[in-house]
Scaffold this motif. Structure first.
Motif, PDB file in Angstrom:
ATOM      1  N   PHE A 154      62.923  25.895  37.802  1.00  0.00           N
ATOM      2  CA  PHE A 154      63.082  25.851  36.354  1.00  0.00           C
ATOM      3  C   PHE A 154      61.809  25.343  35.685  1.00  0.00           C
ATOM      4  O   PHE A 154      61.330  25.924  34.704  1.00  0.00           O
ATOM      5  N   ALA A 155      61.247  24.248  36.205  1.00  0.00           N
ATOM      6  CA  ALA A 155      60.041  23.661  35.616  1.00  0.00           C
ATOM      7  C   ALA A 155      58.862  24.639  35.673  1.00  0.00           C
ATOM      8  O   ALA A 155      58.152  24.825  34.679  1.00  0.00           O
ATOM      9  N   LEU A 156      58.660  25.286  36.817  1.00  0.00           N
ATOM     10  CA  LEU A 156      57.545  26.226  36.941  1.00  0.00           C
ATOM     11  C   LEU A 156      57.730  27.451  36.044  1.00  0.00           C
ATOM     12  O   LEU A 156      56.780  27.923  35.406  1.00  0.00           O
ATOM     13  N   THR A 157      58.941  27.957  35.992  1.00  0.00           N
ATOM     14  CA  THR A 157      59.215  29.139  35.168  1.00  0.00           C
ATOM     15  C   THR A 157      59.051  28.819  33.687  1.00  0.00           C
ATOM     16  O   THR A 157      58.446  29.602  32.937  1.00  0.00           O
ATOM     17  N   MET A 158      59.569  27.677  33.251  1.00  0.00           N
ATOM     18  CA  MET A 158      59.458  27.319  31.843  1.00  0.00           C
ATOM     19  C   MET A 158      58.013  26.987  31.481  1.00  0.00           C
ATOM     20  O   MET A 158      57.573  27.286  30.366  1.00  0.00           O
ATOM     21  N   LYS A 159      57.258  26.390  32.398  1.00  0.00           N
ATOM     22  CA  LYS A 159      55.850  26.118  32.135  1.00  0.00           C
ATOM     23  C   LYS A 159      55.106  27.432  31.887  1.00  0.00           C
ATOM     24  O   LYS A 159      54.333  27.555  30.932  1.00  0.00           O
ATOM     25  N   ARG A 160      55.373  28.411  32.739  1.00  0.00           N
ATOM     26  CA  ARG A 160      54.735  29.714  32.582  1.00  0.00           C
ATOM     27  C   ARG A 160      55.131  30.361  31.257  1.00  0.00           C
ATOM     28  O   ARG A 160      54.314  30.927  30.548  1.00  0.00           O
ATOM     29  N   GLN A 161      56.421  30.261  30.891  1.00  0.00           N
ATOM     30  CA  GLN A 161      56.905  30.859  29.644  1.00  0.00           C
ATOM     31  C   GLN A 161      56.299  30.154  28.429  1.00  0.00           C
ATOM     32  O   GLN A 161      55.896  30.802  27.464  1.00  0.00           O
ATOM     33  N   ILE A 162      56.211  28.836  28.476  1.00  0.00           N
ATOM     34  CA  ILE A 162      55.643  28.084  27.353  1.00  0.00           C
ATOM     35  C   ILE A 162      54.158  28.388  27.204  1.00  0.00           C
ATOM     36  O   ILE A 162      53.658  28.561  26.086  1.00  0.00           O
ATOM     37  N   LEU A 163      53.446  28.495  28.315  1.00  0.00           N
ATOM     38  CA  LEU A 163      52.028  28.863  28.244  1.00  0.00           C
ATOM     39  C   LEU A 163      51.855  30.269  27.659  1.00  0.00           C
ATOM     40  O   LEU A 163      50.926  30.517  26.889  1.00  0.00           O
ATOM     41  N   HIS A 164      52.758  31.169  27.998  1.00  0.00           N
ATOM     42  CA  HIS A 164      52.735  32.523  27.445  1.00  0.00           C
ATOM     43  C   HIS A 164      52.967  32.483  25.937  1.00  0.00           C
ATOM     44  O   HIS A 164      52.305  33.181  25.159  1.00  0.00           O
ATOM     45  N   MET A 165      53.910  31.631  25.502  1.00  0.00           N
ATOM     46  CA  MET A 165      54.207  31.492  24.080  1.00  0.00           C
ATOM     47  C   MET A 165      53.010  30.915  23.330  1.00  0.00           C
ATOM     48  O   MET A 165      52.699  31.351  22.214  1.00  0.00           O
ATOM     49  N   ILE A 166      52.326  29.961  23.930  1.00  0.00           N
ATOM     50  CA  ILE A 166      51.158  29.358  23.296  1.00  0.00           C
ATOM     51  C   ILE A 166      50.008  30.363  23.233  1.00  0.00           C
ATOM     52  O   ILE A 166      49.337  30.496  22.206  1.00  0.00           O
ATOM     53  N   LYS A 167      49.796  31.083  24.328  1.00  0.00           N
ATOM     54  CA  LYS A 167      48.683  32.036  24.388  1.00  0.00           C
ATOM     55  C   LYS A 167      48.819  33.123  23.335  1.00  0.00           C
ATOM     56  O   LYS A 167      47.856  33.503  22.681  1.00  0.00           O
ATOM     57  N   TYR A 168      50.050  33.644  23.144  1.00  0.00           N
ATOM     58  CA  TYR A 168      50.251  34.745  22.206  1.00  0.00           C
ATOM     59  C   TYR A 168      50.848  34.306  20.880  1.00  0.00           C
ATOM     60  O   TYR A 168      51.237  35.135  20.064  1.00  0.00           O
TER      61      TYR A 168
END
Length: 192
Positions: A154-168
């Motif tokens: 969960f932590a790794l997946t949400m980290k990736r999703q949050i970074l994606h949200m920040i990037k775009y």
């Protein structure tokens, strides 16, 4: 004759098909009526989830079912938080999310709409609850390892999703965003 009951030659499956059709229509009717009430829907789903958690706690088993349910809910959550068109893939086509004030505005459209997200989670908890009544699904396992693994996932997946949200630069929620209303009538233009 094949497939007939003794009364007038009507097939035996007709009453079952009629009942299934009636049930399906009533179910869809109530499902449609629940659409404009998201808070009540989610409270009902929370109650279903609480019943499931209570069942698993009292039985002290079915941890594999719970782990599978957790992975499925995580997958649904990622779909709920993701845009319908992935900006990484869209940049290859030349179009992208607006990054400057002069760029074209594109509203955030989810890959998995809220209603389908709610419906899928509620269905998943109901299916998992039903699975707890069959001992074949009660595989003995050391549950703290599954829980730890799910938390890491969960932590790794949400980290990736949050970074994606920040990037775009997109936010999948409505709170904190500006709300634009239509023109308000002025006091001088009012008719009596």
């Amino acid at each position: 004759m094949e497939g007939t009951s003794g009364e007038g030659g009507a097939p035996a499956s007709v009453p079952l098909a009629k009942w299934k059709n009636d049930f399906s229509r009533k179910f869809q009717y109530y499902l449609d009526r629940s659409t404009p009430h998201p808070v009540e829907r989610w409270l009902g789903s929370l109650a279903v989830a609480a019943v499931y958690v209570l069942r698993v706690y009292l039985v002290q088993g079915f941890y594999i079912v719970s782990y599978g349910l957790g992975i499925y809910v995580l997958n649904l959550l990622i779909g709920f938080l993701s845009p319908m068109v992935d900006p990484e893939l869209e940049t290859l086509d030349g179009a992208s999310l607006p990054t400057r004030g002069s760029d074209e505005f594109k509203p955030f459209i989810r890959r998995l709409p809220e209603f389908k997200f709610w419906y899928s989670i509620t269905k998943a908890f109901c299916v998992a609850f039903l699975m707890t009544f069959f001992s074949i699904f009660d595989v003995p396992v050391f549950w703290p390892i599954l829980l730890f693994y799910w938390i890491v996932l969960f932590a790794l997946t949400m980290k990736r999703q949050i970074l994606h949200m920040i990037k775009y630069k997109y936010i999948p929620f409505d709170f904190g965003k500006k709300k634009y209303g239509g023109k308000k009538p002025s006091a001088g233009s009012r008719r009596d």
